[in-house]
Design an enzyme around this catalytic site. Sequence first.
Site, PDB file in Angstrom:
ATOM      1  N   ASP A 173       4.964   0.577  12.066  1.00 43.25           N
ATOM      2  CA  ASP A 173       3.769   0.026  11.494  1.00 43.25           C
ATOM      3  C   ASP A 173       3.499  -1.720  11.863  1.00 43.25           C
ATOM      4  OD1 ASP A 173       3.083   2.202  10.280  1.00 43.25           O
ATOM      5  OD2 ASP A 173       3.468   1.573   8.389  1.00 43.25           O
ATOM      6  N   ARG A 181      -4.502  10.557   4.928  1.00 44.71           N
ATOM      7  CA  ARG A 181      -3.638  11.642   4.957  1.00 44.71           C
ATOM      8  C   ARG A 181      -2.564  11.635   3.696  1.00 44.71           C
ATOM      9  NH1 ARG A 181      -0.484  12.362   7.961  1.00 44.71           N
ATOM     10  NH2 ARG A 181      -0.893  14.367   8.981  1.00 44.71           N
ATOM     11  N   ASP A 227       5.033  20.214   8.332  1.00 42.06           N
ATOM     12  CA  ASP A 227       5.742  21.081   8.241  1.00 42.06           C
ATOM     13  C   ASP A 227       7.136  20.959   7.476  1.00 42.06           C
ATOM     14  OD1 ASP A 227       6.416  19.389  10.287  1.00 42.06           O
ATOM     15  OD2 ASP A 227       7.685  20.905  11.065  1.00 42.06           O
ATOM     16  N   LEU A 228       7.586  19.925   7.549  1.00 43.90           N
ATOM     17  CA  LEU A 228       8.714  19.421   6.687  1.00 43.90           C
ATOM     18  C   LEU A 228       8.575  19.320   5.211  1.00 43.90           C
ATOM     19  CD1 LEU A 228      10.276  16.920   9.247  1.00 43.90           C
ATOM     20  CD2 LEU A 228      10.897  19.330   9.252  1.00 43.90           C
ATOM     21  N   ARG A 230       0.960  14.487  13.493  1.00 38.65           N
ATOM     22  CA  ARG A 230       1.331  14.282  12.136  1.00 38.65           C
ATOM     23  C   ARG A 230       1.468  15.432  11.179  1.00 38.65           C
ATOM     24  NH1 ARG A 230      -0.967   8.637   9.929  1.00 38.65           N
ATOM     25  NH2 ARG A 230       0.927   8.812   8.746  1.00 38.65           N
ATOM     26  N   PRO A 231       2.062  16.500  11.632  1.00 37.85           N
ATOM     27  CA  PRO A 231       2.298  17.843  10.838  1.00 37.85           C
ATOM     28  C   PRO A 231       2.971  17.443   9.605  1.00 37.85           C
ATOM     29  CG  PRO A 231       3.935  17.891  12.615  1.00 37.85           C
ATOM     30  CD  PRO A 231       3.177  16.312  12.805  1.00 37.85           C
ATOM     31  N   ARG A 235      -8.462  -0.323   5.126  1.00 36.94           N
ATOM     32  CA  ARG A 235      -7.614   0.538   4.409  1.00 36.94           C
ATOM     33  C   ARG A 235      -6.141  -0.075   3.870  1.00 36.94           C
ATOM     34  NH1 ARG A 235      -6.130   5.342   7.904  1.00 36.94           N
ATOM     35  NH2 ARG A 235      -4.972   5.484   5.893  1.00 36.94           N
ATOM     36  N   LYS A 269       0.814  -1.220   0.065  1.00 31.91           N
ATOM     37  CA  LYS A 269      -0.001   0.047  -0.056  1.00 31.91           C
ATOM     38  C   LYS A 269       0.906   1.152  -0.092  1.00 31.91           C
ATOM     39  CE  LYS A 269      -1.569   1.567   4.182  1.00 31.91           C
ATOM     40  NZ  LYS A 269      -1.299   2.913   4.569  1.00 31.91           N
ATOM     41  N   ASN A 270       1.911   1.295   0.946  1.00 31.16           N
ATOM     42  CA  ASN A 270       2.807   2.547   1.042  1.00 31.16           C
ATOM     43  C   ASN A 270       3.629   2.920  -0.222  1.00 31.16           C
ATOM     44  OD1 ASN A 270       1.220   3.045   3.396  1.00 31.16           O
ATOM     45  ND2 ASN A 270       2.943   2.605   4.652  1.00 31.16           N
ATOM     46  N   ILE A 273       8.318   6.945  17.064  1.00 27.99           N
ATOM     47  CA  ILE A 273       7.931   7.657  15.715  1.00 27.99           C
ATOM     48  C   ILE A 273       6.580   8.392  16.000  1.00 27.99           C
ATOM     49  CG2 ILE A 273       7.469   7.351  13.201  1.00 27.99           C
ATOM     50  CD1 ILE A 273       9.982   6.230  13.775  1.00 27.99           C
TER      51      ILE A 273
HETATM   52  N1  EPU Z   1       6.754  14.639  11.055  1.00 30.99           N
HETATM   53  C1  EPU Z   1       6.949  16.073  11.391  1.00 30.99           C
HETATM   54  N2  EPU Z   1       6.717  16.936  10.369  1.00 30.99           N
HETATM   55  C2  EPU Z   1       6.395  16.379   9.100  1.00 30.99           C
HETATM   56  C3  EPU Z   1       6.449  15.002   8.778  1.00 30.99           C
HETATM   57  C4  EPU Z   1       6.546  14.153   9.664  1.00 30.99           C
HETATM   58  O1  EPU Z   1       7.047  16.290  12.469  1.00 30.99           O
HETATM   59  O2  EPU Z   1       6.626  17.388   8.107  1.00 30.99           O
HETATM   60  C5  EPU Z   1       7.097  13.747  12.004  1.00 30.99           C
HETATM   61  C6  EPU Z   1       5.617  12.560  12.135  1.00 30.99           C
HETATM   62  O3  EPU Z   1       4.748  13.272  13.045  1.00 30.99           O
HETATM   63  C7  EPU Z   1       6.020  11.359  12.848  1.00 30.99           C
HETATM   64  C8  EPU Z   1       7.492  11.367  12.226  1.00 30.99           C
HETATM   65  O4  EPU Z   1       7.831  12.591  11.706  1.00 30.99           O
HETATM   66  O5  EPU Z   1       6.306  11.642  14.280  1.00 30.99           O
HETATM   67  C9  EPU Z   1       7.582  10.323  10.944  1.00 30.99           C
HETATM   68  O6  EPU Z   1       6.344  10.724   9.967  1.00 30.99           O
HETATM   69  P1  EPU Z   1       6.571  10.240   8.476  1.00 30.99           P
HETATM   70  O7  EPU Z   1       6.356  11.564   7.935  1.00 30.99           O
HETATM   71  O8  EPU Z   1       7.775   9.373   8.241  1.00 30.99           O
HETATM   72  O9  EPU Z   1       4.928   9.435   8.423  1.00 30.99           O
HETATM   73  P2  EPU Z   1       4.129   9.414   7.289  1.00 30.99           P
HETATM   74  O10 EPU Z   1       5.008   9.675   6.025  1.00 30.99           O
HETATM   75  O11 EPU Z   1       2.801  10.483   7.395  1.00 30.99           O
HETATM   76  C10 EPU Z   1       4.596   6.860   6.445  1.00 30.99           C
HETATM   77  C11 EPU Z   1       3.596   5.785   6.395  1.00 30.99           C
HETATM   78  C12 EPU Z   1       3.046   5.255   7.551  1.00 30.99           C
HETATM   79  C13 EPU Z   1       4.074   5.025   8.456  1.00 30.99           C
HETATM   80  C14 EPU Z   1       5.157   6.021   8.814  1.00 30.99           C
HETATM   81  C15 EPU Z   1       6.443   5.763   9.307  1.00 30.99           C
HETATM   82  C16 EPU Z   1       2.634   6.243   4.092  1.00 30.99           C
HETATM   83  C17 EPU Z   1       1.567   6.348   3.364  1.00 30.99           C
HETATM   84  N3  EPU Z   1       2.454   6.213   5.352  1.00 30.99           N
HETATM   85  O12 EPU Z   1       3.647   7.956   6.985  1.00 30.99           O
HETATM   86  O13 EPU Z   1       2.288   4.143   7.488  1.00 30.99           O
HETATM   87  O14 EPU Z   1       3.741   4.645   9.859  1.00 30.99           O
HETATM   88  O15 EPU Z   1       5.590   6.393   7.391  1.00 30.99           O
HETATM   89  O16 EPU Z   1       7.088   4.787   8.864  1.00 30.99           O
HETATM   90  O17 EPU Z   1       3.813   5.813   3.677  1.00 30.99           O
HETATM   91  C18 EPU Z   1       0.350   2.878   7.848  1.00 30.99           C
HETATM   92  O18 EPU Z   1       0.603   2.434   6.795  1.00 30.99           O
HETATM   93  O19 EPU Z   1      -0.453   2.420   8.769  1.00 30.99           O
HETATM   94  C19 EPU Z   1       1.043   4.037   8.119  1.00 30.99           C
HETATM   95  C20 EPU Z   1       0.582   4.954   9.396  1.00 30.99           C
END
Ligand code: EPU
Length: 479
Positions: free
Chosen positions: A363, A143, A175-176, A172-173, A455, A70-71, A385
């Site tokens: 995950d 998201r 901002d980055l 889950r911001p 999902r 999925k991801n 995380i």
């Molecule tokens: N974060 C920030 N700012 C940002 C982006 C992230 O502070 O701009 C923080 C997040 O809040 C979190 C950490 O950085 O604490 C890591 O978040 P990341 O951005 O890596 O997560 P994501 O990209 O939103 C993806 C997967 C998630 C998985 C995470 C971590 C997808 C579509 N989603 O989310 O998958 O848990 O990476 O590996 O690839 C799931 O499949 O159930 C799922 C939640």
Amino acid sequence: MRVTGIYEGLWENETESRVSGVELGEREKESEAGPKPGTYTKRLTREGMDKFLIRGGKALQGTVEISGAKNSALPVMAAALLTAEKVTLHNIPKVRDLTTMSKLLAFMDAKVSVTEFPASDYVIEAPTLNHAEAPYDLVKTMRASILTLGPLLARKGVARVSLPGGCAIGARPVDLHLSALEKMGVEILTSHGYIEARVPNHGSRRGRLKGARIAFDRITVTGTENILMAAALAEGETILENAAREPEITDLVVLLRKMGAQIEGDGTSTLRIRGVAELHGTEHSVIPDRIEAGTFLMAGAITGGDLTITNCAPEHLGSVIAKLREAGAPIDIVDKTTMRVRGAKKLVASNMTTEEYPGFATDMQAQYMALATQAEGTSLITETIFENRFLHASEMMRMGAHISIDGRKAVVRGPAELSGTTVQASDLRASAGLVLAGLVANGETVIDRVYHIDRGYERIVEKLRGVGAEIERLHGTVS
Ligand code: EPU
């Protein structure tokens, strides 16, 4: 190949959607097999009332086949927006998030054709993108819609994407993602819950995204993917430091390269992207879902079974395999796509900390917690995380697990005799953890809100039944 359905301009209003093709029954639409070709005419809120009923105590035995990731499928679908040409994708899992992504792309005027029944091959064509917007009603259900921001800016120079907001597992911001895009010359305004972004002078020779040197303050998976896609069409070179190294990133890079992008460094924390003026169509098959494979490894181990897991990529599961072996479960890597797991004579406690890849995936944390309830001794689980990813613990405690939580640490004392009851799924992976707990509990476990699991796990009920689990889906009544 027969085209059986086309998702095209399907968004009629905020709660209803439409695609051309076959009429589907209310029940068949998305709840079990995920995205199917056909006509979506019903309200999106009518799903999600289903529950799972599990009678625990069966050792799982047999062979289970893993679906596409999925991801990986989510970013590669978004990447199809980067070209006017046809992108053909294979091994797309039949799960609801991919239906949502199809709807989102179609909302933007891309054509998403599903060429098989049930769908796992998609053809995406986006010759024009008249609607560079990800609306709230789609973003709130997924998201990962944020993954369209980079491609829209690169291709159209403008994007309006609803701010995703938090979810059950954390704030889950994004901002980055935004500050990196600003470094690439994007002007961003957030107002009324939307990210309004534009590349100045887009359309003129000087109006492309600009390559930049970016260092993420912390590792972000979808952030890395967004910048990769944006930088692929930017002017000049982008160097992205502290990038994510997940296999899904590499899969996206492989696809982008096939489209003509110039990228080096995938699999490492520094990515170097030399932007090109145009990308072209291609064909790609997404990698196997390592989280689904890991979940079945845990299922085999926790039930004392003997499972052969096929169509998977053991090389992506190093940390999970090492942890399971430490807990006493024998795992054989049969070949590059096959693993076998057998029940441990005795599961033993082992501490675990979630980390970015190649560490132990967040995950897989809920599933590991289920396993730890059955292991002898005390396991300390640390979640690094997400700040709120222990919601499954209280449900496991209602089943008899001995767990105490202190912030990002959970102490699990085992083995505990779990007894079936009604529990609530709070997010996708929490649901998987509760399914595992239900598989070893005495009596009947009812898991409510399984729309979360739909999902991201393809046909989980059928796959588990195929290896001997007593699990069924109880269809909820539509209110
Ligand atoms: N974060 C920030 N700012 C940002 C982006 C992230 O502070 O701009 C923080 C997040 O809040 C979190 C950490 O950085 O604490 C890591 O978040 P990341 O951005 O890596 O997560 P994501 O990209 O939103 C993806 C997967 C998630 C998985 C995470 C971590 C997808 C579509 N989603 O989310 O998958 O848990 O990476 O590996 O690839 C799931 O499949 O159930 C799922 C939640």
